[in-house]
Design a protein around this motif. Sequence first.
Motif, PDB file in Angstrom:
ATOM      1  N   LEU A  97      11.543   2.601  47.585  1.00 27.45           N
ATOM      2  CA  LEU A  97      10.957   3.848  47.114  1.00 27.45           C
ATOM      3  C   LEU A  97      11.654   4.351  45.857  1.00 27.45           C
ATOM      4  O   LEU A  97      12.866   4.197  45.700  1.00 27.45           O
ATOM      5  CB  LEU A  97      11.052   4.919  48.205  1.00 27.45           C
ATOM      6  N   ALA A 129       7.847   7.565  46.130  1.00 28.44           N
ATOM      7  CA  ALA A 129       6.680   6.694  46.225  1.00 28.44           C
ATOM      8  C   ALA A 129       7.144   5.245  46.108  1.00 28.44           C
ATOM      9  O   ALA A 129       8.259   4.987  45.657  1.00 28.44           O
ATOM     10  CB  ALA A 129       5.702   7.019  45.102  1.00 28.44           C
ATOM     11  N   ALA A 149       5.393   4.439  41.397  1.00 25.38           N
ATOM     12  CA  ALA A 149       5.929   5.711  40.910  1.00 25.38           C
ATOM     13  C   ALA A 149       5.663   5.983  39.431  1.00 25.38           C
ATOM     14  O   ALA A 149       5.235   7.092  39.075  1.00 25.38           O
ATOM     15  CB  ALA A 149       7.423   5.793  41.218  1.00 25.38           C
ATOM     16  N   LYS A 202       0.667   9.784  51.559  1.00 25.66           N
ATOM     17  CA  LYS A 202       2.083   9.470  51.764  1.00 25.66           C
ATOM     18  C   LYS A 202       2.586   8.476  50.730  1.00 25.66           C
ATOM     19  O   LYS A 202       3.773   8.486  50.372  1.00 25.66           O
ATOM     20  CB  LYS A 202       2.302   8.934  53.179  1.00 25.66           C
ATOM     21  N   SER A 203       1.714   7.615  50.217  1.00 27.96           N
ATOM     22  CA  SER A 203       2.136   6.651  49.206  1.00 27.96           C
ATOM     23  C   SER A 203       2.533   7.333  47.905  1.00 27.96           C
ATOM     24  O   SER A 203       3.261   6.755  47.096  1.00 27.96           O
ATOM     25  CB  SER A 203       1.020   5.631  48.932  1.00 27.96           C
ATOM     26  N   TYR A 204       2.075   8.550  47.701  1.00 26.23           N
ATOM     27  CA  TYR A 204       2.403   9.292  46.478  1.00 26.23           C
ATOM     28  C   TYR A 204       3.709  10.070  46.620  1.00 26.23           C
ATOM     29  O   TYR A 204       4.138  10.738  45.685  1.00 26.23           O
ATOM     30  CB  TYR A 204       1.268  10.246  46.127  1.00 26.23           C
ATOM     31  N   GLY A 205       4.337   9.990  47.802  1.00 30.03           N
ATOM     32  CA  GLY A 205       5.610  10.673  47.997  1.00 30.03           C
ATOM     33  C   GLY A 205       5.487  12.158  47.719  1.00 30.03           C
ATOM     34  O   GLY A 205       4.714  12.862  48.351  1.00 30.03           O
TER      35      GLY A 205
END
Length: 468
Positions: free
Chosen positions: A336, A342, A347, A381-384
């Motif tokens: 991450l 992300a 990212a 959630k993948s975008y943090g």
Amino acid sequence: MTMTLTVPPRATEDRLTGLPVAIIGAGPIGLAAAAQLLERGIKVVVYEAGDHAGAAVTQWGHTRLFTPWEHLIDPAARRLLDAGGWVSPVSDELPLGSQLVRDYLAPLAATTELAPRIRYRSRVTAVSREGMDRTRSTGRASTPFLLRIQSTGETIDVLARAVIDTSGTYSTPNSLASSGLDPLGSSGGGAFVSHALPDVLGAERARFAGRRVLVVGAGHSAANTLLKLAELATEEPGTDITWAIRGADPVRVYGSDGDELEERGKLGGRVHELVRSGAVTLLDRFEIERLDESEGACAVTARRGAAPASVTVDVVVNATGFRPDLDMLREVRVSLDEIVEAPRALAPLIDPNLHSCGTVEPHGVAELAHPESNFFIAGMKSYGRAPTFLLLTGYEQVRSIADELAGNHAAARQVQLVLPQTGVCSTDLGSGGAGCCAVEPATSETMWEANSSAETTGADPKSSGCCA
């Protein structure tokens, strides 16, 4: 509390044979992932913490999306629904979150193909490999995943050949304190804090009517609540509205006239007018440090530049955004970005200092891959902590992942997606009410907000973002 292993250890050489792909979350992206995998003949099981599909969306169901129906339905999900005689909503209408659940997610989850594969009231608390913590490497890729699940009073372990985490971020909000930590102060201060997007004009009206309300956050979930509170104030005397942001200027809220999502584009001007007219008091550069109970109210202590500042209110709305729950992933190998949390390759494409919803490049499995083979984080959630997510993006993510798991690696990397152009990403409120980019507020998937590194741009590092 009992613990059982629902799938026994395998003695065969190929320990993954016959195991399903586990999907965490039965929100829009989780159900889309299931539909995509089933279309490719891959066995799936969906684990949902709530008691129905789209449970997280229901929590903000009173909010209107600013994305029309035509952009809210996954292609594979549509094919599954159409086969059962589903009547699609009018394509250019903007649904409420509750309508998204009622008219799309609930029928999708009820299809004969998906219904037997969804496990409700099943919260995934940890992901690992069977008999292997994150430090062990030999044979790791051929070892089944182990998911620990809290379900109806017991804890169970289940196995899977692959895992797609679409659990969103709605259940893990950012802190009110500018440090990212919980605010200092008395334990009683927390009783005055409301979640993001409260139902100000509906179920939660009594909590806000005639009260002093502080809305914290420089994004569009905050703006949505401000507009609702302003409407409430015209009906309920004594309703006093203060808006606190960490940055020097709420430019992310005021937005752009060139937004292709018309209803979202209207939002900024309406909030700006509330501030100009004095209906909303804006506190910029307001960095919260403490919350304390004081004579039946909440004393909020902050710093404003170099000077101390404080305000006493009856309700504090935490619209500072959301962050991913990473504790559940401690035993799997994830890579991450150290800023937005992300996937590392994704990212740079979603950095909120450089991108809006419409400028994020199409991406798929190549950007979502982790060192842990066949483990993926998709959806909001993948975008943090980045705020630029759209449902269309998530649908393309899981289409790509499904092709990868089906062995069609070339198709998985041929990613094509056209998004609406915009200078702002987030929930919106137009003539019909507030809205969200395309959802995923979270156990399942969902809305969100949060920006991690906006100091150089003047944006609030915890400004709200688009839906999931």
